[in-house]
Design an enzyme around this catalytic site. Structure first.
Site, PDB file in Angstrom:
ATOM      1  N   ASP A   1       0.849  -1.183   0.000  1.00  0.00           N
ATOM      2  CA  ASP A   1       0.000   0.000   0.000  1.00  0.00           C
ATOM      3  C   ASP A   1       0.891   1.242   0.000  1.00  0.00           C
ATOM      4  OD1 ASP A   1      -2.916   1.114   0.494  1.00  0.00           O
ATOM      5  OD2 ASP A   1      -1.736   1.976   2.115  1.00  0.00           O
TER       6      ASP A   1
ATOM      7  N   HIS B   1      -7.192  -6.149  -1.352  1.00  0.00           N
ATOM      8  CA  HIS B   1      -6.112  -5.196  -1.130  1.00  0.00           C
ATOM      9  C   HIS B   1      -5.101  -5.643  -0.080  1.00  0.00           C
ATOM     10  CE1 HIS B   1      -4.110  -1.337  -1.056  1.00  0.00           C
ATOM     11  NE2 HIS B   1      -4.296  -1.250   0.257  1.00  0.00           N
TER      12      HIS B   1
END
Length: 327
Positions: free
Chosen positions: A106, A305
Protein backbone atom coordinates in the site's frame (compact mmCIF):
# COMPACT_ATOMS: atom_id res chain seq x y z
CA UNK A 1 -2.51 -17.87 17.74
CA UNK A 2 -1.08 -14.49 18.69
CA UNK A 3 1.31 -16.13 21.15
CA UNK A 4 2.51 -18.49 18.41
CA UNK A 5 3.07 -15.58 16.01
CA UNK A 6 4.94 -13.56 18.63
CA UNK A 7 7.40 -16.34 19.43
CA UNK A 8 10.89 -15.26 18.45
CA UNK A 9 9.98 -11.63 17.74
CA UNK A 10 12.32 -8.94 19.05
CA UNK A 11 11.00 -5.42 19.61
CA UNK A 12 13.38 -2.46 19.63
CA UNK A 13 13.54 1.24 18.87
CA UNK A 14 16.20 3.05 16.86
CA UNK A 15 17.07 6.67 16.33
CA UNK A 16 15.98 8.11 12.99
CA UNK A 17 15.08 11.48 11.46
CA UNK A 18 11.54 10.90 12.73
CA UNK A 19 12.96 10.82 16.27
CA UNK A 20 12.30 7.20 17.19
CA UNK A 21 11.22 4.24 15.09
CA UNK A 22 9.80 1.04 16.51
CA UNK A 23 10.95 -2.18 14.84
CA UNK A 24 10.02 -5.83 15.18
CA UNK A 25 12.71 -8.28 14.09
CA UNK A 26 13.01 -12.01 13.55
CA UNK A 27 15.72 -14.20 12.08
CA UNK A 28 19.31 -13.75 10.96
CA UNK A 29 20.85 -13.29 7.53
CA UNK A 30 20.47 -10.69 4.76
CA UNK A 31 18.26 -7.81 5.86
CA UNK A 32 14.69 -7.55 4.52
CA UNK A 33 12.89 -4.37 5.58
CA UNK A 34 9.07 -4.55 5.60
CA UNK A 35 7.11 -1.28 5.26
CA UNK A 36 3.37 -1.21 5.95
CA UNK A 37 0.61 0.97 4.56
CA UNK A 38 -2.57 2.72 5.72
CA UNK A 39 -4.11 2.11 8.21
CA UNK A 40 -1.85 -0.61 9.54
CA UNK A 41 1.36 -1.13 11.53
CA UNK A 42 4.26 -3.57 11.77
CA UNK A 43 1.59 -6.13 12.71
CA UNK A 44 0.44 -6.42 9.11
CA UNK A 45 3.65 -8.41 8.49
CA UNK A 46 3.02 -10.88 11.32
CA UNK A 47 2.72 -13.77 8.85
CA UNK A 48 5.82 -12.79 6.88
CA UNK A 49 8.30 -12.32 9.73
CA UNK A 50 8.51 -16.01 10.74
CA UNK A 51 8.44 -17.22 7.12
CA UNK A 52 11.31 -14.95 6.10
CA UNK A 53 13.25 -15.85 9.23
CA UNK A 54 12.81 -19.55 8.49
CA UNK A 55 14.10 -18.96 4.97
CA UNK A 56 17.35 -17.48 6.31
CA UNK A 57 16.68 -13.74 6.38
CA UNK A 58 16.78 -11.02 8.99
CA UNK A 59 13.22 -9.77 8.65
CA UNK A 60 12.46 -6.35 10.17
CA UNK A 61 9.01 -4.73 10.16
CA UNK A 62 8.75 -1.12 11.28
CA UNK A 63 6.05 1.19 12.46
CA UNK A 64 6.28 3.99 9.89
CA UNK A 65 6.60 7.46 11.43
CA UNK A 66 3.20 8.57 12.68
CA UNK A 67 2.13 5.01 13.52
CA UNK A 68 2.23 2.71 16.51
CA UNK A 69 5.20 3.15 18.82
CA UNK A 70 7.20 5.27 16.40
CA UNK A 71 7.50 9.03 16.80
CA UNK A 72 4.70 11.24 15.50
CA UNK A 73 6.08 14.64 14.51
CA UNK A 74 3.53 17.42 14.95
CA UNK A 75 4.14 19.21 11.66
CA UNK A 76 2.08 17.91 8.74
CA UNK A 77 4.96 18.43 6.34
CA UNK A 78 7.13 16.05 8.37
CA UNK A 79 5.49 13.13 6.55
CA UNK A 80 6.77 13.82 3.03
CA UNK A 81 8.23 10.98 1.02
CA UNK A 82 11.79 12.30 1.26
CA UNK A 83 11.63 12.02 5.05
CA UNK A 84 10.17 8.52 5.01
CA UNK A 85 12.92 7.32 2.67
CA UNK A 86 15.52 8.79 5.05
CA UNK A 87 13.86 6.93 7.92
CA UNK A 88 14.37 3.67 6.02
CA UNK A 89 18.04 4.45 5.43
CA UNK A 90 18.43 5.24 9.14
CA UNK A 91 16.90 1.86 10.06
CA UNK A 92 19.38 -0.01 7.87
CA UNK A 93 22.29 1.91 9.37
CA UNK A 94 21.03 1.52 12.95
CA UNK A 95 20.87 -2.23 12.43
CA UNK A 96 24.54 -2.23 11.44
CA UNK A 97 23.87 -3.14 7.82
CA UNK A 98 25.11 -1.61 4.58
CA UNK A 99 22.20 -2.67 2.39
CA UNK A 100 18.76 -4.24 2.47
CA UNK A 101 15.94 -5.53 0.35
CA UNK A 102 12.89 -3.34 0.93
CA UNK A 103 9.35 -4.69 0.70
CA UNK A 104 6.30 -2.43 0.91
CA UNK A 105 2.52 -2.74 0.88
CA UNK A 106 0.00 0.00 0.00
CA UNK A 107 1.61 3.34 0.96
CA UNK A 108 4.55 1.21 2.01
CA UNK A 109 4.91 0.19 -1.64
CA UNK A 110 5.31 3.84 -2.62
CA UNK A 111 7.74 4.39 0.26
CA UNK A 112 9.74 1.32 -0.72
CA UNK A 113 9.91 2.40 -4.38
CA UNK A 114 10.97 5.93 -3.41
CA UNK A 115 13.61 4.53 -1.06
CA UNK A 116 15.02 2.41 -3.87
CA UNK A 117 14.88 5.33 -6.32
CA UNK A 118 16.55 7.82 -3.97
CA UNK A 119 19.04 5.45 -2.34
CA UNK A 120 20.07 2.70 -4.75
CA UNK A 121 23.33 2.34 -2.82
CA UNK A 122 21.33 1.12 0.21
CA UNK A 123 18.34 -0.72 -1.22
CA UNK A 124 19.57 -3.45 -3.50
CA UNK A 125 16.16 -4.80 -4.48
CA UNK A 126 12.51 -3.85 -3.99
CA UNK A 127 9.23 -5.79 -3.76
CA UNK A 128 5.97 -3.90 -4.18
CA UNK A 129 2.67 -5.28 -2.90
CA UNK A 130 -0.77 -4.08 -4.04
CA UNK A 131 0.26 -0.66 -5.38
CA UNK A 132 2.32 -0.73 -8.59
CA UNK A 133 5.20 1.62 -9.23
CA UNK A 134 4.39 4.79 -11.13
CA UNK A 135 7.35 7.14 -11.65
CA UNK A 136 7.21 10.69 -10.30
CA UNK A 137 5.77 13.30 -12.62
CA UNK A 138 2.53 14.11 -14.35
CA UNK A 139 -0.12 16.58 -13.18
CA UNK A 140 -0.33 17.87 -9.61
CA UNK A 141 -1.98 15.11 -7.53
CA UNK A 142 -4.66 17.26 -5.90
CA UNK A 143 -5.75 18.48 -9.33
CA UNK A 144 -6.18 14.89 -10.48
CA UNK A 145 -7.99 13.66 -7.39
CA UNK A 146 -10.26 16.69 -7.29
CA UNK A 147 -11.76 15.71 -10.63
CA UNK A 148 -12.42 12.07 -9.72
CA UNK A 149 -15.95 11.32 -8.64
CA UNK A 150 -17.89 14.18 -10.17
CA UNK A 151 -20.46 16.42 -8.49
CA UNK A 152 -22.21 13.70 -6.47
CA UNK A 153 -19.26 12.11 -4.69
CA UNK A 154 -15.68 12.77 -3.61
CA UNK A 155 -12.64 10.53 -3.97
CA UNK A 156 -11.34 9.24 -0.65
CA UNK A 157 -7.86 10.73 -1.16
CA UNK A 158 -9.32 14.23 -1.39
CA UNK A 159 -11.45 13.49 1.66
CA UNK A 160 -8.35 12.45 3.64
CA UNK A 161 -6.34 15.52 2.62
CA UNK A 162 -8.30 18.10 4.62
CA UNK A 163 -6.83 18.23 8.16
CA UNK A 164 -9.25 17.08 10.84
CA UNK A 165 -12.06 16.08 8.52
CA UNK A 166 -11.43 12.34 8.33
CA UNK A 167 -10.33 12.25 11.97
CA UNK A 168 -13.78 13.51 12.96
CA UNK A 169 -15.30 10.46 11.28
CA UNK A 170 -12.78 7.87 12.44
CA UNK A 171 -11.76 8.71 15.98
CA UNK A 172 -15.12 8.47 17.78
CA UNK A 173 -15.22 4.76 16.80
CA UNK A 174 -11.77 3.69 15.69
CA UNK A 175 -12.42 -0.03 16.00
CA UNK A 176 -15.69 0.08 14.07
CA UNK A 177 -14.21 2.30 11.37
CA UNK A 178 -11.18 0.06 10.88
CA UNK A 179 -13.34 -3.06 10.74
CA UNK A 180 -15.46 -1.53 8.01
CA UNK A 181 -12.50 -0.24 6.03
CA UNK A 182 -10.67 -3.56 6.14
CA UNK A 183 -13.85 -5.37 5.09
CA UNK A 184 -14.54 -2.92 2.27
CA UNK A 185 -11.25 -3.77 0.54
CA UNK A 186 -11.09 -7.52 1.28
CA UNK A 187 -12.06 -10.01 -1.41
CA UNK A 188 -14.52 -11.97 0.73
CA UNK A 189 -16.40 -8.97 2.18
CA UNK A 190 -16.06 -6.11 -0.32
CA UNK A 191 -19.26 -4.59 -1.74
CA UNK A 192 -20.56 -6.08 -4.97
CA UNK A 193 -19.79 -4.34 -8.23
CA UNK A 194 -23.31 -2.90 -8.42
CA UNK A 195 -23.14 -1.40 -4.90
CA UNK A 196 -21.76 2.07 -4.05
CA UNK A 197 -17.96 2.17 -4.28
CA UNK A 198 -16.36 2.51 -0.80
CA UNK A 199 -13.49 4.56 -2.27
CA UNK A 200 -15.87 7.51 -2.60
CA UNK A 201 -17.76 9.73 -0.18
CA UNK A 202 -21.21 11.01 -1.07
CA UNK A 203 -21.39 14.79 -0.80
CA UNK A 204 -22.28 15.55 2.80
CA UNK A 205 -21.77 11.93 3.84
CA UNK A 206 -19.08 9.79 5.42
CA UNK A 207 -16.70 7.27 3.91
CA UNK A 208 -17.96 4.56 6.29
CA UNK A 209 -21.50 4.91 4.96
CA UNK A 210 -20.40 2.58 2.16
CA UNK A 211 -18.51 0.06 4.29
CA UNK A 212 -19.88 -3.43 4.98
CA UNK A 213 -21.37 -3.58 8.48
CA UNK A 214 -21.15 -6.33 11.06
CA UNK A 215 -18.73 -8.59 9.18
CA UNK A 216 -15.00 -9.22 9.38
CA UNK A 217 -12.94 -10.63 6.50
CA UNK A 218 -11.60 -14.14 7.02
CA UNK A 219 -8.04 -12.93 7.53
CA UNK A 220 -8.95 -10.59 10.41
CA UNK A 221 -9.79 -12.05 13.81
CA UNK A 222 -11.32 -10.07 16.65
CA UNK A 223 -7.94 -10.22 18.37
CA UNK A 224 -6.18 -8.88 15.28
CA UNK A 225 -8.66 -6.04 15.08
CA UNK A 226 -8.03 -5.29 18.74
CA UNK A 227 -4.30 -4.90 18.00
CA UNK A 228 -4.89 -2.41 15.20
CA UNK A 229 -7.61 -0.52 17.03
CA UNK A 230 -5.62 -0.33 20.23
CA UNK A 231 -2.74 1.37 18.47
CA UNK A 232 -4.89 3.96 16.68
CA UNK A 233 -7.03 4.63 19.75
CA UNK A 234 -3.80 5.50 21.55
CA UNK A 235 -2.15 7.54 18.80
CA UNK A 236 -5.09 9.02 16.91
CA UNK A 237 -5.28 8.97 13.12
CA UNK A 238 -3.52 12.21 12.17
CA UNK A 239 -0.02 10.79 11.84
CA UNK A 240 -1.28 8.14 9.43
CA UNK A 241 -3.46 10.55 7.45
CA UNK A 242 -0.63 13.06 7.06
CA UNK A 243 0.82 10.84 4.36
CA UNK A 244 -2.11 11.84 2.12
CA UNK A 245 -1.56 15.50 3.01
CA UNK A 246 1.92 15.56 1.50
CA UNK A 247 1.20 14.32 -2.00
CA UNK A 248 1.65 17.74 -3.61
CA UNK A 249 4.86 18.27 -1.63
CA UNK A 250 6.10 14.89 -2.84
CA UNK A 251 5.23 15.86 -6.41
CA UNK A 252 7.40 18.97 -6.08
CA UNK A 253 10.19 17.28 -4.10
CA UNK A 254 10.56 14.46 -6.63
CA UNK A 255 10.17 16.55 -9.79
CA UNK A 256 13.83 15.98 -10.65
CA UNK A 257 13.05 12.27 -10.92
CA UNK A 258 10.27 12.80 -13.47
CA UNK A 259 9.72 9.51 -15.28
CA UNK A 260 12.67 7.80 -13.57
CA UNK A 261 12.70 4.00 -13.48
CA UNK A 262 13.68 1.91 -10.48
CA UNK A 263 16.57 -0.14 -11.82
CA UNK A 264 17.17 -2.60 -8.99
CA UNK A 265 15.78 -6.13 -9.17
CA UNK A 266 12.08 -5.90 -8.37
CA UNK A 267 8.93 -7.92 -7.76
CA UNK A 268 5.27 -6.96 -7.91
CA UNK A 269 2.39 -8.86 -6.28
CA UNK A 270 -1.17 -7.54 -6.50
CA UNK A 271 -4.71 -8.69 -5.89
CA UNK A 272 -6.87 -9.11 -8.98
CA UNK A 273 -9.88 -7.68 -7.11
CA UNK A 274 -7.98 -4.70 -5.69
CA UNK A 275 -8.83 -1.27 -7.09
CA UNK A 276 -5.13 -0.41 -6.85
CA UNK A 277 -4.37 -2.90 -9.61
CA UNK A 278 -7.41 -2.23 -11.79
CA UNK A 279 -7.21 1.56 -11.65
CA UNK A 280 -3.45 1.42 -12.18
CA UNK A 281 -3.43 -1.22 -14.90
CA UNK A 282 -1.52 1.19 -17.16
CA UNK A 283 1.25 1.40 -14.56
CA UNK A 284 1.52 -2.40 -14.53
CA UNK A 285 1.63 -2.45 -18.33
CA UNK A 286 4.49 0.08 -18.19
CA UNK A 287 6.70 -2.09 -15.96
CA UNK A 288 9.11 -3.02 -18.80
CA UNK A 289 10.12 0.66 -18.87
CA UNK A 290 9.59 1.69 -15.25
CA UNK A 291 10.93 -1.49 -13.57
CA UNK A 292 13.46 -2.72 -16.14
CA UNK A 293 14.93 -5.31 -13.74
CA UNK A 294 11.51 -6.72 -12.77
CA UNK A 295 11.79 -10.43 -12.04
CA UNK A 296 8.06 -11.20 -12.01
CA UNK A 297 4.64 -9.60 -11.70
CA UNK A 298 1.84 -11.60 -10.10
CA UNK A 299 -1.89 -10.87 -9.86
CA UNK A 300 -3.52 -13.21 -7.36
CA UNK A 301 -6.99 -14.28 -8.45
CA UNK A 302 -9.76 -13.67 -5.94
CA UNK A 303 -7.58 -11.46 -3.74
CA UNK A 304 -8.31 -7.96 -2.49
CA UNK A 305 -6.11 -5.20 -1.13
CA UNK A 306 -4.68 -6.66 2.11
CA UNK A 307 -2.64 -9.12 0.13
CA UNK A 308 -0.05 -10.38 2.61
CA UNK A 309 -2.80 -10.93 5.18
CA UNK A 310 -5.44 -12.33 2.83
CA UNK A 311 -3.02 -14.75 1.14
CA UNK A 312 -0.02 -15.10 3.45
CA UNK A 313 1.19 -18.51 2.29
CA UNK A 314 1.18 -17.55 -1.38
CA UNK A 315 2.83 -14.19 -0.72
CA UNK A 316 5.44 -15.82 1.50
CA UNK A 317 6.28 -18.34 -1.20
CA UNK A 318 6.57 -15.67 -3.90
CA UNK A 319 8.72 -13.46 -1.67
CA UNK A 320 11.10 -16.21 -0.52
CA UNK A 321 11.45 -17.64 -4.04
CA UNK A 322 12.29 -14.15 -5.37
CA UNK A 323 14.72 -13.42 -2.54
CA UNK A 324 16.44 -16.71 -3.20
CA UNK A 325 17.02 -15.70 -6.82
CA UNK A 326 18.73 -12.41 -5.96
CA UNK A 327 22.46 -12.32 -6.42
Amino acid sequence: MQSELSAGLRHRTVEAPAGRLHLVEQGAGPLVLLVHGFPESWYSWRRQLPALAAAGYRAVALDVRGYGRSSRPAAADAYRMLDLAEDNVAVVRALGEESAVVVGHDWGSNIAAASALLHPEVFRAVALLSVPYAPPGGPRPTDVFGHIGGPEQEFYVSYFQEPGRAEAEMEPDVRGWLAGFYAALSADTMPAADEPDPHFVARGGRLRDRFPAGVLPAWLSEDDLDVYAGEFERTGMTGALNRYRNMDRDWADLARYDGAPVRQPSLFIGGALDASTTWMADAIDAFPATLPALTASHLLDGCGHWIQQERPDEVNRLLTDWLGELA
